[in-house]
Design a protein around this motif. Sequence first.
Motif, PDB file in Angstrom:
ATOM      1  N   LEU A  39      11.607  31.006  -7.626  1.00 57.19           N
ATOM      2  CA  LEU A  39      10.840  31.818  -8.418  1.00 57.19           C
ATOM      3  C   LEU A  39      11.214  31.747  -9.862  1.00 57.19           C
ATOM      4  O   LEU A  39      12.634  31.576  -9.948  1.00 57.19           O
ATOM      5  CB  LEU A  39      10.798  33.345  -7.896  1.00 57.19           C
ATOM      6  N   VAL A  55       2.605  29.763 -12.213  1.00 57.65           N
ATOM      7  CA  VAL A  55       2.692  31.174 -12.585  1.00 57.65           C
ATOM      8  C   VAL A  55       3.848  31.933 -12.263  1.00 57.65           C
ATOM      9  O   VAL A  55       4.227  32.592 -12.974  1.00 57.65           O
ATOM     10  CB  VAL A  55       1.304  31.849 -12.146  1.00 57.65           C
ATOM     11  N   ILE A  56       4.253  31.403 -11.003  1.00 56.81           N
ATOM     12  CA  ILE A  56       5.632  32.081 -10.765  1.00 56.81           C
ATOM     13  C   ILE A  56       6.676  31.227 -10.278  1.00 56.81           C
ATOM     14  O   ILE A  56       8.023  31.960 -10.074  1.00 56.81           O
ATOM     15  CB  ILE A  56       5.237  32.963  -9.404  1.00 56.81           C
ATOM     16  N   LEU A  82       2.242  21.793  -4.358  1.00 63.95           N
ATOM     17  CA  LEU A  82       3.272  22.579  -3.822  1.00 63.95           C
ATOM     18  C   LEU A  82       3.867  23.923  -4.503  1.00 63.95           C
ATOM     19  O   LEU A  82       4.648  24.486  -3.685  1.00 63.95           O
ATOM     20  CB  LEU A  82       4.456  21.654  -3.435  1.00 63.95           C
ATOM     21  N   THR A  83       3.690  23.851  -5.608  1.00 66.34           N
ATOM     22  CA  THR A  83       4.325  25.001  -6.267  1.00 66.34           C
ATOM     23  C   THR A  83       2.980  25.865  -7.329  1.00 66.34           C
ATOM     24  O   THR A  83       2.225  25.069  -7.706  1.00 66.34           O
ATOM     25  CB  THR A  83       5.495  24.777  -7.413  1.00 66.34           C
ATOM     26  N   ASN A  84       3.076  26.841  -7.466  1.00 64.24           N
ATOM     27  CA  ASN A  84       2.545  27.647  -8.357  1.00 64.24           C
ATOM     28  C   ASN A  84       2.950  28.011  -9.674  1.00 64.24           C
ATOM     29  O   ASN A  84       3.948  28.904  -9.567  1.00 64.24           O
ATOM     30  CB  ASN A  84       1.847  29.026  -7.679  1.00 64.24           C
ATOM     31  N   GLY A  96      12.702  36.131 -14.097  1.00 63.40           N
ATOM     32  CA  GLY A  96      11.870  37.247 -14.645  1.00 63.40           C
ATOM     33  C   GLY A  96      10.971  37.733 -13.711  1.00 63.40           C
ATOM     34  O   GLY A  96      10.336  38.835 -13.820  1.00 63.40           O
ATOM     35  N   VAL A  97      10.507  36.947 -12.679  1.00 65.57           N
ATOM     36  CA  VAL A  97       9.654  37.267 -11.672  1.00 65.57           C
ATOM     37  C   VAL A  97      10.419  38.138 -10.628  1.00 65.57           C
ATOM     38  O   VAL A  97      11.520  37.503 -10.060  1.00 65.57           O
ATOM     39  CB  VAL A  97       8.973  36.029 -11.151  1.00 65.57           C
ATOM     40  N   LEU A  98      10.218  39.232 -10.300  1.00 63.08           N
ATOM     41  CA  LEU A  98      11.111  39.742  -9.115  1.00 63.08           C
ATOM     42  C   LEU A  98      10.570  39.450  -7.982  1.00 63.08           C
ATOM     43  O   LEU A  98       9.721  38.886  -7.569  1.00 63.08           O
ATOM     44  CB  LEU A  98      10.217  41.163  -9.041  1.00 63.08           C
ATOM     45  N   ASP A  99      11.501  39.319  -7.152  1.00 61.90           N
ATOM     46  CA  ASP A  99      11.716  38.685  -5.826  1.00 61.90           C
ATOM     47  C   ASP A  99      11.590  39.699  -4.667  1.00 61.90           C
ATOM     48  O   ASP A  99      12.919  40.155  -4.561  1.00 61.90           O
ATOM     49  CB  ASP A  99      12.756  37.747  -5.726  1.00 61.90           C
ATOM     50  N   PRO A 100      10.585  40.291  -4.070  1.00 65.65           N
ATOM     51  CA  PRO A 100      10.816  41.366  -3.255  1.00 65.65           C
ATOM     52  C   PRO A 100      11.674  40.968  -1.807  1.00 65.65           C
ATOM     53  O   PRO A 100      12.387  41.468  -1.406  1.00 65.65           O
ATOM     54  CB  PRO A 100       9.247  41.507  -2.730  1.00 65.65           C
TER      55      PRO A 100
END
Lengths: 83, 232
Positions: free
Chosen positions: A10, A71-72, A67-69, A13-17
Amino acid sequence: MLTAEIRVTLKEGVLDPQGTTLNRSLENIGYKGLKEVRMGKLIQLTLDLNDRAQAKELVEELCLKVLTNPVIEQYQFTIGEGK
Amino acid sequence: MKFGVITFPGSNCDYDCHQAVEEGLGLKPVRIWHRETDLQGCDCIILPGGFSYGDYLRTGAIARFSPVMQKVKEHAERGGLVIGICNGFQILLESGLLPGAMMVNRGLQFVCQTVNLSVERNDLAFTNKLEKKQVIRIPIAHKEGNYYLDQRSLKELEDNHQVVFRYCDQNGRISDAENPNGSQNNIAGIVNQKGNVLGMMPHPERAMEALLGSDQGRLIFDSIKAHLQKVG
């Protein structure tokens, strides 16, 4: 025969639940010294290619388009020799 | 006036959407298989919920490459109506028709419950039968509904008034306690800037009968019909 190993994580800065929950669980079962846990994916490809440049081009395109997005997620990959 | 419901391998709300249009609106919708490339002159395309292609890589990530999606894009560019529900919303995000991405819910659980939604806009083809700030009850059922957008783009989305629905309490109060999945700004549904592409995690097609919990999903289908009647 070549292989590719793609590491998808990720973006900063993208939170990882999942990572946050694992961090909490590890603390709950008594582990100390953890500050942050972040989880990602490892994708292993075996390629039907022998040319490294060609392999790199293909993997780059797969990462960018499928394979990846972006945005995140971010990615890194290595090309290796298969057995 | 023609509605089309697209079926991807793994879609499981396509029949519900079909039923919503057929019984709710009294119209005969067209079923479109994901491999087809003819939208048959549909005015409104519905991307239903489910688990397209199993959603193994990321939700909606493979479905966006289906042949029909190129046609859906062209339809949207021409100003045609598109509504993506749940997995349909995720597909719209992956295909770039709407901004942002879905993360796993912050509680990591699949959440299946009826939620309250605050209506943020009623000037759209999808919401003209609703009141602004009206609270409607619609079910959600998803594991990846945690809407994410980087801070700058999120501000842009808000400034452009692209948020259509937010999770709220029964009085319309929007707070973290009412956020079922961790979505930024309690976002449950958004539109593109032109206002013709809507993505929403809640399932209006599952809220068509009061007997089954709520009939307020009808308001969204009725809005689309009213809009299409008006524009002829």
